[in-house]
Design an enzyme around this catalytic site. Structure first.
Site, PDB file in Angstrom:
ATOM      1  N   ASP A 222       1.015  -1.169   0.349  1.00  0.00           N
ATOM      2  CA  ASP A 222       0.257   0.096  -0.061  1.00  0.00           C
ATOM      3  C   ASP A 222       0.829   1.165   0.243  1.00  0.00           C
ATOM      4  OD1 ASP A 222      -1.700   2.565   0.420  1.00  0.00           O
ATOM      5  OD2 ASP A 222      -3.130   0.345   1.964  1.00  0.00           O
ATOM      6  N   HIS A 223       0.447   1.698  -1.195  1.00  0.00           N
ATOM      7  CA  HIS A 223       1.442   3.250  -1.435  1.00  0.00           C
ATOM      8  C   HIS A 223       1.648   4.405  -0.316  1.00  0.00           C
ATOM      9  CE1 HIS A 223       4.725   4.950  -3.296  1.00  0.00           C
ATOM     10  NE2 HIS A 223       4.492   4.337  -4.551  1.00  0.00           N
TER      11      HIS A 223
END
Ligand code: CAO
Length: 550
Positions: free
Chosen positions: A522-523
């Site tokens: 998850d950036h």
């Protein structure tokens, strides 16, 4: 300062009407004659105005409440004695010209008409109070229709009230004298009936009214409308704030079908929603051409996408191109589909691919299994991967976290989920406290949980609480893939089938067993450099498992 109770004014013989809209709230400053609430009967909707200017101190009604004349709507702290324009119930009853509109049963007693009517009967617009030039916004009947007494013929609308005009007589409609867009006034000829069918019980038509005694019943609808017309709070013709622009009967029709009226596009004059619009909307939903917002929110994979402003899902008649068979998806597929869709859409996910040299580890696994042959527990590569991941998660704790609003929740436990392929669909059993368990125990638990998953016997507790997930396609094949994060986790590791590959050791190519890794992250929580380091560290451990001990 005086507290004034604002009451529902005379609304005629209507026993009870339903509150369908609150237009003010506590703390609002209201003017005299300002509309406070909208009430609705089955034939009319009307706004109830304030008798007094001031500040709303207390609401005494809620949506859905039934009210009648004298019910207290709210309490206003009057701005001053002068503000009160009239007594609470002073919606000008006097404005009601005593004349029947809707032919209540009681009217029959007052004004009996011939038991059987025959020949042409003129139906006129009854007394609608001080309304002048009200617009016909809907026509419910057409020539040839058999009309019952009190059946609604048309809807007329002012800027404050809409009301349905009922027929005074029964009969077959020969001629309709008005159409949508016309404006009408009291006494205008509405329709001509052939009155050979049934009984006309009450005089509504102007011709009949002329000789009929007053019946002070639904004319009071007009009374209220008159009252509010006197001081319009909204621009004429504008839909009432927050309320779909539709007549009471259309609202009732929509309620019966469960149609969310606010989602229906009105094609009538000034965007008014007609019965036809509700039907068109219902047909479109049934045909799958559109979705209600509620459906879209629940939609599994293949949802309409309208909630994201996307073009609709393509609708193809597959049978046109060849034979087909349609099968409903199973419960698990529907549930996991909805979760996957949400996770795919909501998480800005990135996948890093890498390879790990597991030559020595695989040799160790094979020899361990040989030694433990009699124990019945087979050590799997996935169990080693779980232990290796726990070590990496400890070194890079953000991979073992969850997003909670603007905060990151770091978990000091390491429960690892693993994707299991089952006849019913994808399931993710969870092995708890993997940091405290050895590879043998993990292998054993994994075997048990995978079996339970395939047998459809996994309980919810066995599928919850994971901090990180591994999806292994190693037993099947493939090189790399992009797994979808299992929210609220922030990363997932995908592994594919290991293969012998020529690897350059600085001097020569040597055959090594290489395991393809695909780490999706998850950036919002993790960045590319951290992901590359995580994969590199995982690779180091897998190539020399002694590092797990460090
Ligand atoms: N590379 C090469 N061979 C591998 C391997 C890998 N990465 N991983 C497993 N294998 C081998 C095993 O050693 C085993 O071989 P042997 O029978 O010769 O010992 C064989 O493949 C079968 O392994 P397995 O898949 O039954 O066992 P596992 O412990 O690797 O996996 C489980 C267990 C439950 C994860 C697996 O059965 C499964 O369901 N995998 C599918 C997961 C999935 O669908 N993921 C996709 C999710 S996204 O849609």
């Amino acid at each position: 300062m005086t507290l004034v109770e604002v009451q529902v004014p005379d609304i005629g013989d209507f026993d009870e009407v339903t509150v369908i809209e609150l237009m003010v709230k506590v703390g609002d400053t209201v003017k005299a004659e300002q509309s406070l609430i909208t009430v609705e009967s089955d034939k009319a909707s009307m706004e109830i105005p304030s008798s007094t200017a001031g500040v709303v101190k207390e609401m005494r009604v809620a949506l859905g409440d039934k009210v009648k004349q004298g019910s207290i709507v709210l309490v206003v702290e009057a701005a001053g004695a002068a503000a009160a324009v009239s007594a609470p119930a002073a919606a000008p009853v006097s404005a009601a010209v005593a004349a029947p509109v809707a032919a209540p049963a009681a009217a029959a007693a007052v004004a009996p008409v011939a038991a059987v009517a025959s020949g042409p009967i003129e139906v006129h617009v009854p007394d609608i109070g001080d309304f002048k030039d009200v617009a016909v916004i809907e026509v419910f009947v057409k020539p040839g229709d058999t009309i019952k007494v009190e059946q609604s013929l048309i809807t007329v609308e002012s800027d404050k009230a809409s009301m349905e005009i009922p027929s005074s007589h029964a009969g077959v409609l020969k001629e309709l004298k008005v159409k949508v867009g016309d404006t009408v006034n009291i006494g205008d000829l509405l329709a001509i009936l052939e009155g050979s069918v049934a009984v006309a019980v009450a005089p509504v038509a102007a011709t009949a009214v002329a000789s009929a005694p007053a019946v002070a019943a639904p004319a009071a609808i007009a009374t209220v409308a008159v009252a509010v017309l006197a001081a319009p709070a909204h621009a004429p013709g504008a839909p009432t704030l927050g309320l779909p622009h539709a007549s009471p009967s259309v609202r009732k029709f929509a309620r019966e079908l469960g149609v969310p009226l606010e989602e229906v596009k009105g094609q009538g004059p000034k965007g008014r929603i007609t019965q036809g619009d509700v039907q068109t909307f219902t047909k479109a939903v049934m045909a799958g051409a559109t979705q209600t917002k509620a459906q879209a929110a629940k939609a599994p994979a293949g949802g309409g996408g309208s909630e994201l402003g996307l073009i609709p899902w393509p609708k193809v008649d597959f049978a046109k191109f060849g034979p087909i068979e349609r099968k409903e998806m199973g419960r698990i597929k529907k549930i996991s589909g909805a979760n996957l869709l949400r996770n795919a859409i909501m998480i800005p996910a990135v996948t890093n691919h890498d390879d790990a040299d597991i030559t020595d580890l695989e040799a160790f696994r094979v020899s361990t299994n040989k030694e433990n042959e009699k124990s019945g527990v087979k050590v799997t590569m996935l169990a080693f991967l779980i232990k290796a991941c726990v070590a990496a998660l400890k070194k890079y704790p953000e991979f073992n976290s969850a997003l909670d609003g603007d905060a990151l929740v770091y978990k000091n436990y390491w429960h690892i989920g693993f994707a299991a392929d089952t006849p019913n669909g994808l399931m993710v059993p969870v092995i708890r406290d993997c940091d405290k368990k050895g590879v043998l125990q993990i292998s054993q638990e994994m075997g048990e949980l995978a079996k339970k998953a395939r047998d459809g016997k996994l309980g919810p507790a066995e599928m919850s609480g994971a901090t990180f997930t591994i999806s292994s396609l190693g037993g099947i094949g493939g090189k790399y893939f992009t797994p979808i994060i299992n929210a609220p986790e922030v990363a997932i590791l995908g592994v594919c089938k290991s293969t012998m590959e020529p690897v350059w050791d600085g001097k020569q190519f040597v055959p090594r067993l290489m395991l393809p890794l695909s780490l999706t992250w998850d950036h919002r929580v993790i960045d590319g450099a951290a992901a590359a380091r995580f994969n590199a560290f995982l690779g180091q451990i897998l190539s020399d498992f002694r590092r797990v001990l460090l």
